[in-house]
Structure formats: C-alpha cells, structure tokens
Design a protein around this motif. Structure first.
Motif, PDB file in Angstrom:
ATOM      1  N   MET A 134      44.178  48.032  44.839  1.00 10.89           N
ATOM      2  CA  MET A 134      42.846  48.116  45.406  1.00 10.89           C
ATOM      3  C   MET A 134      41.942  47.009  44.840  1.00 10.89           C
ATOM      4  O   MET A 134      41.207  46.365  45.583  1.00 10.89           O
ATOM      5  N   MET A 135      42.010  46.817  43.532  1.00 10.32           N
ATOM      6  CA  MET A 135      41.167  45.796  42.902  1.00 10.32           C
ATOM      7  C   MET A 135      41.550  44.393  43.385  1.00 10.32           C
ATOM      8  O   MET A 135      40.680  43.554  43.607  1.00 10.32           O
ATOM      9  N   ALA A 136      42.851  44.158  43.552  1.00 10.08           N
ATOM     10  CA  ALA A 136      43.316  42.848  44.031  1.00 10.08           C
ATOM     11  C   ALA A 136      42.789  42.581  45.445  1.00 10.08           C
ATOM     12  O   ALA A 136      42.391  41.460  45.773  1.00 10.08           O
ATOM     13  N   TRP A 137      42.770  43.634  46.266  1.00 18.02           N
ATOM     14  CA  TRP A 137      42.258  43.493  47.638  1.00 18.02           C
ATOM     15  C   TRP A 137      40.777  43.129  47.611  1.00 18.02           C
ATOM     16  O   TRP A 137      40.326  42.272  48.382  1.00 18.02           O
ATOM     17  N   ILE A 138      39.997  43.763  46.736  1.00 19.22           N
ATOM     18  CA  ILE A 138      38.571  43.477  46.629  1.00 19.22           C
ATOM     19  C   ILE A 138      38.353  42.040  46.151  1.00 19.22           C
ATOM     20  O   ILE A 138      37.508  41.316  46.682  1.00 19.22           O
ATOM     21  N   ILE A 139      39.156  41.611  45.168  1.00 19.63           N
ATOM     22  CA  ILE A 139      39.041  40.240  44.658  1.00 19.63           C
ATOM     23  C   ILE A 139      39.382  39.232  45.748  1.00 19.63           C
ATOM     24  O   ILE A 139      38.682  38.230  45.926  1.00 19.63           O
ATOM     25  N   ASP A 140      40.454  39.500  46.507  1.00 15.85           N
ATOM     26  CA  ASP A 140      40.826  38.608  47.613  1.00 15.85           C
ATOM     27  C   ASP A 140      39.721  38.557  48.668  1.00 15.85           C
ATOM     28  O   ASP A 140      39.413  37.496  49.209  1.00 15.85           O
ATOM     29  N   LEU A 141      39.138  39.721  48.953  1.00 20.28           N
ATOM     30  CA  LEU A 141      38.062  39.792  49.935  1.00 20.28           C
ATOM     31  C   LEU A 141      36.856  38.979  49.465  1.00 20.28           C
ATOM     32  O   LEU A 141      36.228  38.265  50.241  1.00 20.28           O
ATOM     33  N   TRP A 142      36.563  39.062  48.167  1.00 21.19           N
ATOM     34  CA  TRP A 142      35.432  38.319  47.592  1.00 21.19           C
ATOM     35  C   TRP A 142      35.684  36.818  47.650  1.00 21.19           C
ATOM     36  O   TRP A 142      34.795  36.030  47.936  1.00 21.19           O
ATOM     37  N   ARG A 143      36.914  36.415  47.383  1.00 20.98           N
ATOM     38  CA  ARG A 143      37.247  34.982  47.340  1.00 20.98           C
ATOM     39  C   ARG A 143      37.245  34.327  48.711  1.00 20.98           C
ATOM     40  O   ARG A 143      37.218  33.107  48.803  1.00 20.98           O
ATOM     41  N   GLU A 144      37.300  35.136  49.767  1.00 19.15           N
ATOM     42  CA  GLU A 144      37.250  34.559  51.113  1.00 19.15           C
ATOM     43  C   GLU A 144      35.897  33.900  51.381  1.00 19.15           C
ATOM     44  O   GLU A 144      35.743  33.148  52.324  1.00 19.15           O
ATOM     45  N   ASP A 145      34.895  34.211  50.542  1.00 17.47           N
ATOM     46  CA  ASP A 145      33.580  33.588  50.593  1.00 17.47           C
ATOM     47  C   ASP A 145      32.901  33.790  51.949  1.00 17.47           C
ATOM     48  O   ASP A 145      32.302  32.881  52.509  1.00 17.47           O
ATOM     49  N   VAL A 146      33.005  35.023  52.471  1.00 16.40           N
ATOM     50  CA  VAL A 146      32.297  35.398  53.693  1.00 16.40           C
ATOM     51  C   VAL A 146      31.114  36.252  53.257  1.00 16.40           C
ATOM     52  O   VAL A 146      31.306  37.289  52.621  1.00 16.40           O
ATOM     53  N   TRP A 147      29.903  35.813  53.569  1.00 19.54           N
ATOM     54  CA  TRP A 147      28.698  36.439  53.003  1.00 19.54           C
ATOM     55  C   TRP A 147      28.614  37.926  53.269  1.00 19.54           C
ATOM     56  O   TRP A 147      28.234  38.689  52.389  1.00 19.54           O
ATOM     57  N   TYR A 148      28.947  38.387  54.496  1.00 21.17           N
ATOM     58  CA  TYR A 148      28.778  39.806  54.782  1.00 21.17           C
ATOM     59  C   TYR A 148      29.818  40.650  54.055  1.00 21.17           C
ATOM     60  O   TYR A 148      29.542  41.786  53.681  1.00 21.17           O
ATOM     61  N   GLN A 149      31.004  40.086  53.809  1.00 23.21           N
ATOM     62  CA  GLN A 149      32.001  40.817  53.023  1.00 23.21           C
ATOM     63  C   GLN A 149      31.539  40.939  51.573  1.00 23.21           C
ATOM     64  O   GLN A 149      31.659  42.010  50.965  1.00 23.21           O
ATOM     65  N   GLN A 150      30.996  39.872  51.029  1.00 22.31           N
ATOM     66  CA  GLN A 150      30.481  39.930  49.660  1.00 22.31           C
ATOM     67  C   GLN A 150      29.319  40.913  49.570  1.00 22.31           C
ATOM     68  O   GLN A 150      29.200  41.643  48.588  1.00 22.31           O
ATOM     69  N   LEU A 151      28.498  40.949  50.608  1.00 23.84           N
ATOM     70  CA  LEU A 151      27.350  41.849  50.607  1.00 23.84           C
ATOM     71  C   LEU A 151      27.787  43.300  50.621  1.00 23.84           C
ATOM     72  O   LEU A 151      27.229  44.131  49.903  1.00 23.84           O
ATOM     73  N   TYR A 152      28.817  43.640  51.428  1.00 22.28           N
ATOM     74  CA  TYR A 152      29.201  45.055  51.411  1.00 22.28           C
ATOM     75  C   TYR A 152      30.032  45.417  50.186  1.00 22.28           C
ATOM     76  O   TYR A 152      30.065  46.574  49.783  1.00 22.28           O
ATOM     77  N   ILE A 153      30.648  44.454  49.529  1.00 20.68           N
ATOM     78  CA  ILE A 153      31.289  44.744  48.242  1.00 20.68           C
ATOM     79  C   ILE A 153      30.205  45.056  47.199  1.00 20.68           C
ATOM     80  O   ILE A 153      30.322  46.022  46.433  1.00 20.68           O
ATOM     81  N   ILE A 154      29.128  44.259  47.204  1.00 17.58           N
ATOM     82  CA  ILE A 154      28.026  44.497  46.268  1.00 17.58           C
ATOM     83  C   ILE A 154      27.369  45.839  46.542  1.00 17.58           C
ATOM     84  O   ILE A 154      27.130  46.629  45.622  1.00 17.58           O
ATOM     85  N   SER A 155      27.075  46.123  47.817  1.00 16.97           N
ATOM     86  CA  SER A 155      26.401  47.389  48.134  1.00 16.97           C
ATOM     87  C   SER A 155      27.300  48.584  47.855  1.00 16.97           C
ATOM     88  O   SER A 155      26.824  49.635  47.415  1.00 16.97           O
ATOM     89  N   ALA A 156      28.617  48.438  48.045  1.00 24.34           N
ATOM     90  CA  ALA A 156      29.543  49.528  47.710  1.00 24.34           C
ATOM     91  C   ALA A 156      29.578  49.750  46.200  1.00 24.34           C
ATOM     92  O   ALA A 156      29.606  50.902  45.730  1.00 24.34           O
ATOM     93  N   ALA A 157      29.564  48.672  45.423  1.00 27.56           N
ATOM     94  CA  ALA A 157      29.557  48.793  43.964  1.00 27.56           C
ATOM     95  C   ALA A 157      28.271  49.472  43.486  1.00 27.56           C
ATOM     96  O   ALA A 157      28.304  50.347  42.610  1.00 27.56           O
TER      97      ALA A 157
END
Length: 195
Positions: free
Chosen positions: A1-24
């Motif tokens: 799960m953590m690896a998936w989140i890190i991969d999602l973050w590294r894609e550098d897509v602003w809305y994906q980073q935003l929902y990772i931050i809001s989920a955290a």
C-alpha cells in the motif's frame, strides 16, 4: 500500500498529490479525534449540565435559537474556567471538523480524478471534420473528412516556375508544418476546398 502511494506521488500529478495530502490529513485528524474522545465526553457532559442550569432560567427557549446558542457558549466559557481538560475538548472539535472537511475533499478529488482518467482513457479518433476549409466565398466552413474527393497533402518544396503571363515565381516551401487538405480533381470547381 505504501509503495503504491509513493508511486502515485512520484507521478507528479497535482490532483493525485492533493488527494494523498487530504487523505493523510483525514487519517491524522480522525486518529487525533478518537484519542480525545474520553476527555471530550467529560467536558461535554459538564457543559451540558451547565447549559441545562442556564436553560431552566428562561422561558420559551425552544423558539429562541439565538438565545440557545448564546447560553451554550456561556456554558462553554464557564466550564473552561475550572476544567483543565477543556483545551482537549476544543482540540477534538477542531480535529473532527478538519477530518470531515478533508474526507469530503478526498472523496470529491478521487471521484473527480477517476472520471477524468476515464475520459482520458477513451481513445480519440481522428476528427471527422477538416478545420482549414474555406468555402467558395472565402467564409470559414467545415467539411467531413470521410467525404469522398478529399485528400491530405504533406508539406513539400515547390520548385520555381514561370507563369503563363511571364511572371517568375521562385521556389518555396508549401504546407507549413502539418500540410493541408485538398479536394481531388474532378472538373467541378464548386466542390473545391479552396477557391
């Protein structure tokens, strides 16, 4: 799960980073809110007792919402004076509100990005219209690409030549970067793409 989140973050897509931050934020505030539940309950109980004592001194309170809020705030202030757990009560209130907001933000961001990704994944076929078509009167028009008698001309070099009136035309590059569309020669000038 953590690896998936890190991969999602590294894609550098602003809305994906935003929902990772809001989920955290949602997870952290929810945990904080759960940790404060016991002290919150004790303070809330004392506030209710204080509020009930104020409430009983007034008539027709069920119709007076503004007065109810005023008395409840007065009860909170009174309890904050003598209860040392009151800051935890406030912290629990704030963390609950932030958790609710971040959950909503996460939900709508994820839902919106799923819809966006769905539409992005639909293959886009070639446009059914030619965009650089001009009618015989010079007005801008569109012509279906699948109509018969139309072809695409790639950019190309045109050698110099001499016109029938004796004018010399020097060589030039024709078609820009993308080329252009032309009608097939059929002897009918009325269906030509350009006059």
């Amino acid at each position: 799960m953590m690896a998936w989140i890190i991969d999602l973050w590294r894609e550098d897509v602003w809305y994906q980073q935003l929902y990772i931050i809001s989920a955290a934020i949602f997870i952290l505030c929810s945990l904080l809110s759960l940790c404060m539940l016991r002290p919150y309950s004790k303070v809330a109980e004392e506030i209710e007792i204080e509020y009930a004592s104020y409430y009983s001194k007034h008539f027709f309170m069920s119709f007076r919402k503004k007065k109810q809020r005023e008395l409840f705030r007065k009860a909170e202030i009174a309890v904050s004076q003598f209860n040392s757990l009151y800051p935890l009560y406030v912290l629990k209130n704030w963390s609950s509100q932030i958790a609710i907001f971040s959950f909503g933000a996460t939900f709508w961001l994820v839902a919106g990005s799923l819809v966006y990704e769905f539409f992005e994944s639909i293959p886009v076929e070639d446009s059914t219209y030619i965009t650089d078509y001009y009618g015989g009167d010079g007005s801008y028009e569109t012509a279906p690409m699948d109509s018969n008698g139309i072809h695409h001309v790639e950019p190309h070099w045109v050698d110099g030549y001499e016109r029938s009136d004796g004018t010399t035309v020097e060589g030039y590059w024709r078609g820009g970067e993308d080329g252009y569309y032309r009608s097939n020669p059929d002897g009918n000038p009325f269906n030509n793409l350009r006059p």
